[in-house]
Design an enzyme around this catalytic site. Structure first.
Site, PDB file in Angstrom:
ATOM      1  N   SER A 315       0.923  -1.114   0.000  1.00  0.00           N
ATOM      2  CA  SER A 315       0.000   0.000   0.000  1.00  0.00           C
ATOM      3  C   SER A 315       0.942   1.137   0.000  1.00  0.00           C
ATOM      4  O   SER A 315       1.534   1.429  -0.997  1.00  0.00           O
ATOM      5  CB  SER A 315      -0.888   0.103   1.211  1.00  0.00           C
ATOM      6  OG  SER A 315      -1.452   1.374   1.153  1.00  0.00           O
ATOM      7  N   ASP A 316       1.185   1.613   1.157  1.00  0.00           N
ATOM      8  CA  ASP A 316       2.261   2.562   1.165  1.00  0.00           C
ATOM      9  C   ASP A 316       3.467   1.649   1.314  1.00  0.00           C
ATOM     10  O   ASP A 316       4.177   1.648   2.295  1.00  0.00           O
ATOM     11  CB  ASP A 316       2.037   3.567   2.261  1.00  0.00           C
ATOM     12  CG  ASP A 316       0.680   4.208   2.083  1.00  0.00           C
ATOM     13  OD1 ASP A 316       0.597   5.310   1.585  1.00  0.00           O
ATOM     14  OD2 ASP A 316      -0.304   3.564   2.438  1.00  0.00           O
TER      15      ASP A 316
END
Ligand SMILES: *[C@@H]1O[C@H](CO)[C@@H](O)[C@H](O)[C@H]1NC(C)=O
Ligand SMILES: *[C@@H]1O[C@H](CO)[C@@H](O)[C@H](O)[C@H]1NC(C)=O
Ligand SMILES: *[C@@H]1O[C@H](CO)[C@@H](O)[C@H](O)[C@H]1NC(C)=O
Ligand SMILES: *[C@@H]1O[C@H](CO)[C@@H](O)[C@H](O)[C@H]1NC(C)=O
Ligand SMILES: *[C@@H]1O[C@H](CO)[C@@H](O)[C@H](O)[C@H]1NC(C)=O
Ligand SMILES: *[C@@H]1O[C@H](CO)[C@@H](O)[C@H](O)[C@H]1NC(C)=O
Ligand SMILES: *[C@@H]1O[C@H](CO)[C@@H](O)[C@H](O)[C@H]1NC(C)=O
Ligand SMILES: *[C@@H]1O[C@H](CO)[C@@H](O)[C@H](O)[C@H]1NC(C)=O
Ligand SMILES: *[C@@H]1O[C@H](CO)[C@@H](O)[C@H](O)[C@H]1NC(C)=O
Ligand SMILES: *[C@@H]1O[C@H](CO)[C@@H](O)[C@H](O)[C@H]1NC(C)=O
Length: 787
Positions: A315-316
């Site tokens: 995701s990040d």
């Protein structure tokens, strides 16, 4: 996609190699490795002034873990940190090439992304890729081999584009969130409302994308070769985009453990365990207060631990959990561009993140790149080139997928198919009559071409086109009159209406289930004056309350066409004129319009909440009336089923480690002495299976495909058990007058589990019911425990 902020952030942070490789059109030369097809090429190292032989990470006779360790050990902390964003900058000093992690392939190769950090792009040398129907329509085919075949076609195009420097190897698709609520704006991206269907789709599509033919028997799954890497997203309980001001960045999903296991995690579990996906993306929302991307229990314990992911969590990037360990997760809301990379570096220095955690993240990433041949090359794909993108075969597959998905909802007096010998002139009207980009929805690339409905019908008769509405919003009646005039003169009228991304999209949930603006008036007024039969074609992802059309006797037939992809127009016309006999089934419940007044979108519960008057959600828990139910779909022929054989009872002898568990029953229910057993306690084997065969007869006059659906109903009286649950399905083609046998095999532990209030997965004793088709055939299956 949950990476908008991420992308913003990385594009701000650095100027990514602004000049693209000018020789990208050469065969087998990737965007990332310059003039070479892969990293570990001695000549490439020589160009960098390096001797490849001295880099163990390039020694292909060493095991992956040794190579990965060698690579990571060579990097400084600052260099490591520059590899854990979606732009991995590489380390020229040690021969490591740059890599862009972000590519998309939801229903074809997409160029979605931000200039600068975008791995995939089109230009005059490679202008487009095959745009298959949106997933919601492909799902409606209920054809597992189609789902896999599309994945294979997409990954072939991906490899061909990679060879031209036009794409990456890691695709952040598919989207496998369950459509819990009919208002969700991203229904078009998904396979619908049933966790089992969604998980089965995910498994097939991921296998189509990832699996390399001939390597099926690889025993070490950490080194299993990948054609491209897929990614199941968004993990988890993410299905509110923007509803009346509640947006996904701030939404806290209040979810019970029961719903979590039974509904929200199920497709991900199947994607990881059965699909062996190489990546999972976590979502933006919080789950009971904790951001999904910062929940070690959900990420590490479940995905890596319990399900044994062979791959990376993005995701990040891989390491949200790593990054945030010991830090306040709220800092995530600072989406400032350079925060992430700066933070990782300084967090290590401050002792908040251990460098070893970053190493672990890198290890997961490089294993995937090794499996993709990024370092060593993938000779078996070297010959794929531009000719493999938008090939006739793929365009035909896109048309076939649309034909297989289209659902026939109404066919009064067998008005369809139209007979082209009798129907010579057609009025094709409505805001989607000339649909082009509408048909490819979102996460689309540039398609090879468009075949609009208008074009499709033109090959069957003389077409008179009227828009009827200026657009989907249909703000006024000004164009209705000309549409009526056209319908008055034509042998048949095709009304193509529905929704588009201005109504249902990422960051945009619906507030009602109606056709927008004056579309209803358009339909009714045209239907009232048409000379010939009126056929209504609805393009949408979510269900639309078209009760008015269902009951209007002037409207002879209704088709749902999802958003049917670049070839959609020909598929619709083929179905209308009987060149293809439709067999699709709705992957979603079509609720009546007032459903959405009964409960807010932000309540995540699947089961009815009597105290609040909330009805249940999806066919599993909603027992009210619908416009069309989940699984609905007609054919131009008729099928009947004969059940051949089946086991009717299963006795399980419990040993002294297998304990009886309680279940909650309604008062009137007889409570068995041993109500249930924990499925994890049962060592499930063949003794706990049941199988049967169904003979599917085509008793009509046309060849056709039938989706045979198998549902399970738990024993009566168990509180909070689903009304029913789909446990198997198979699409079969049966020629007119013919019969096909379909065999089903089940394992009670996999198919008959009830997730109880405290999230235990239980096998209940008592009379279970197995139903085949729409209640036509059912038989009891008695489960009993002997102590
Ligand atoms: C590729 O090779 C050409 C000519 O040999 C050279 O001009 C160019 O700089 C090289 N590109 C890269 C990225 O190494
Ligand atoms: C690669 O590794 C193998 C196995 O350890 C070793 O025999 C070989 O010498 C290595 N090759 C090079 C070029 O170092
Ligand atoms: C299912 O899809 C496959 C692959 O595209 C296709 O060959 C087959 O005909 C389809 N089956 C049915 C019954 O439609
Ligand atoms: C994989 O194993 C199966 C079963 O042993 C065998 O039939 C098949 O040929 C094998 N495939 C490959 C590519 O080796
Ligand atoms: C249909 O749409 C296409 C693309 O927007 C446009 O070029 C074409 O003129 C339209 N056809 C008609 C008959 O309006
Ligand atoms: C009707 O709507 C169209 C498109 O929104 C607009 O261009 C047109 O001016 C409207 N006509 C009237 C009479 O309001
Ligand atoms: C269907 O056909 C029957 C007999 O031809 C006719 O009476 C009836 O009106 C038709 N219904 C519709 C909706 O066209
Ligand atoms: C639906 O469920 C409610 C509550 O359990 C029940 O009162 C009602 O009779 C059910 N309706 C139908 C149509 O089964
Ligand atoms: C199904 O159709 C076949 C062929 O017409 C017939 O023999 C059989 O009795 C039918 N079965 C049922 C359950 O209607
Ligand atoms: C039965 O219901 C009660 C209250 O709803 C709940 O506390 C309990 O855990 C349930 N038991 C089972 C086995 O689901």
């Amino acid at each position: 996609m949950a990476t908008i902020r991420l992308i913003l952030f990385f594009s701000l942070a650095f100027f990514v190699a602004a000049t693209r490789n000018p020789r990208r059109n050469l065969l087998s030369k990737s965007e990332f490795t310059g003039n070479y097809s892969h990293v570990c090429d001695a000549a490439r190292f020589a160009e960098l002034g390096l001797d490849m032989k001295t880099f163990a990470y390039c020694n292909s006779s060493l095991p992956y873990d040794v190579r990965v360790k060698d690579l990571i050990d060579r990097m400084t902390l600052a260099e490591k940190v520059r590899q854990i964003g979606d732009t991995a900058y590489g380390v020229p000093r040690i021969g490591l090439a740059k890599y862009e992690w972000w590519s998309e392939a939801l229903h074809g190769i997409s160029d979605v992304g931000q200039t600068g950090s975008k791995a995939t792009f089109f230009d005059s040398s490679l202008p487009g890729a095959t745009s298959f129907p949106t997933v919601i329509l492909t799902a409606a085919s209920f054809n597992q081999s189609l789902w896999k075949t599309i994945g294979q076609a997409v990954s072939t195009e991906a490899r061909a584009m990679y060879n031209q420097g036009h794409a990456g190897l890691t695709f952040w698709s598919p989207n496998i969130n369950v459509v819990r609520d009919p208002r969700w704006g991203r229904a078009l991206e998904t396979p619908g409302e049933d966790p089992y269907v969604v998980g089965t789709y995910a498994t097939n599509y991921v296998r189509g994308l990832q699996d390399v033919e001939g390597t099926e028997n690889t025993t070490d799954l950490n080194s299993r070769p990948l054609k491209v890497a897929a990614c199941c997203k968004h993990y988890a309980a993410y299905d509110v985009d923007n509803w009346l001001g509640v947006d996904r960045y701030h939404f806290d999903s209040r979810v019970t453990e029961q719903d979590m296991l039974e509904t929200f995690l199920k497709p991900f579990e199947m994607c990881v365990k059965d699909g062996d996906v190489s990546s999972v993306m976590c979502s933006y929302n919080r789950i009971n207060g904790i951001p999904a991307c910062a929940d070690p229990k959900l990420l590490k314990d479940t995905i890596r631990g319990e399900w044994d992911l062979h791959g990376y969590i993005v995701s990040d990037c891989d390491s949200i959990e790593v990054m945030l360990d010991g830090h306040k997760w709220l800092s995530l809301d600072l989406d400032c561009g350079s925060y992430y990379t700066n933070f990782a570096d300084s967090a290590v220095v401050q002792g908040k993140v251990r460098e070893a955690e970053i190493d672990k993240a890198l290890k997961n990433l490089y294993f995937v790149l090794l499996r993709l041949g990024f370092f060593d090359g993938s000779p078996q794909f070297n010959l794929l080139n531009k000719d493999d993108v938008c090939s006739n075969e793929h365009k035909e597959l896109a048309a076939e997928a649309a034909r297989e998905g289209i659902v026939l909802l109404k066919n009064e007096n067998k008005s369809l198919p139209l007979d082209s010998a009798k129907v010579k002139t057609l009025a094709v009207v409505g805001p989607h009559a000339n649909a082009t980009s509408v048909m490819i929805g979102n996460y689309a690339g540039v398609p090879c071409r468009y075949i609009a409905p208008l074009d499709g019908f033109s090959s069957f008769g003389k077409v008179n086109y009227e828009m009827g509405c200026a657009d989907v919003a249909c703000k006024n009646e000004s164009l209705i009159f000309p549409a009526m005039e056209a319908a008055k003169k034509a042998d048949a009228t095709i009304l193509v209406v529905g929704l588009d991304l201005s109504v249902e999209a990422e960051s945009l949930d619906r507030v009602d289930l109606l056709l927008p603006g004056y579309q209803t008036q358009l339909i009714n007024q045209v239907a009232a004056v048409s000379k010939g039969p009126v056929i209504l074609v609805v393009m949408s992802a979510g269900g639309v309350d078209i009760s008015f059309a269902k009951s209007n006797s002037n409207i002879k037939a209704i088709l749902w066409a999802g958003y049917p992809g670049e070839e959609g127009g020909i598929a619709i016309a083929d179905v209308v004129f009987g060149r293809y006999n439709p067999g699709g089934r709705l992957p979603l419940t079509w609720y009546e319009a007032d459903y959405v007044d009964m409960l807010p979108m932000t309540s995540l519960a699947l089961r009815p909440i009597d105290t609040l008057g909330y009805p249940g959600r999806t066919y599993k828990f909603f027992n009210g009336s619908t416009v069309y139910p989940f699984g609905y779909g007609l054919s131009y022929t008729q099928f009947n089923y004969t059940l051949i054989s089946s086991r009717r009872s299963i006795q399980i002898k419990l040993n002294n480690l297998q304990h009886c568990r309680e279940m909650n029953y309604t008062e009137a229910t007889y409570k068995p002495p041993c109500p249930a057993v924990l499925i994890d306690d049962l060592k499930c084997d063949n003794d706990f299976g049941f199988e049967f065969e169904v003979e599917v007869h085509n008793v009509g006059k046309r060849d056709g495909s039938e989706v045979v659906m198998v549902y399970w109903t738990p024993p009566e009286g168990i509180i909070e058990a689903p009304l029913k649950q789909l446990i198997g399905f198979e699409r079969v083609f049966v020629p007119a007058g013919g019969l096909e046998k379909v065999k089903f095999q089940f394992d009670v532990c996999k198919s008959l589990g009830i997730i109880d209030y405290t999230a235990y997965n239980l096998l209940a004793s008592g009379g279970h019911t197995i139903m085949v088709g729409d209640g036509g055939i059912s038989f009891p299956l008695q489960v009993s425990f002997e102590q």
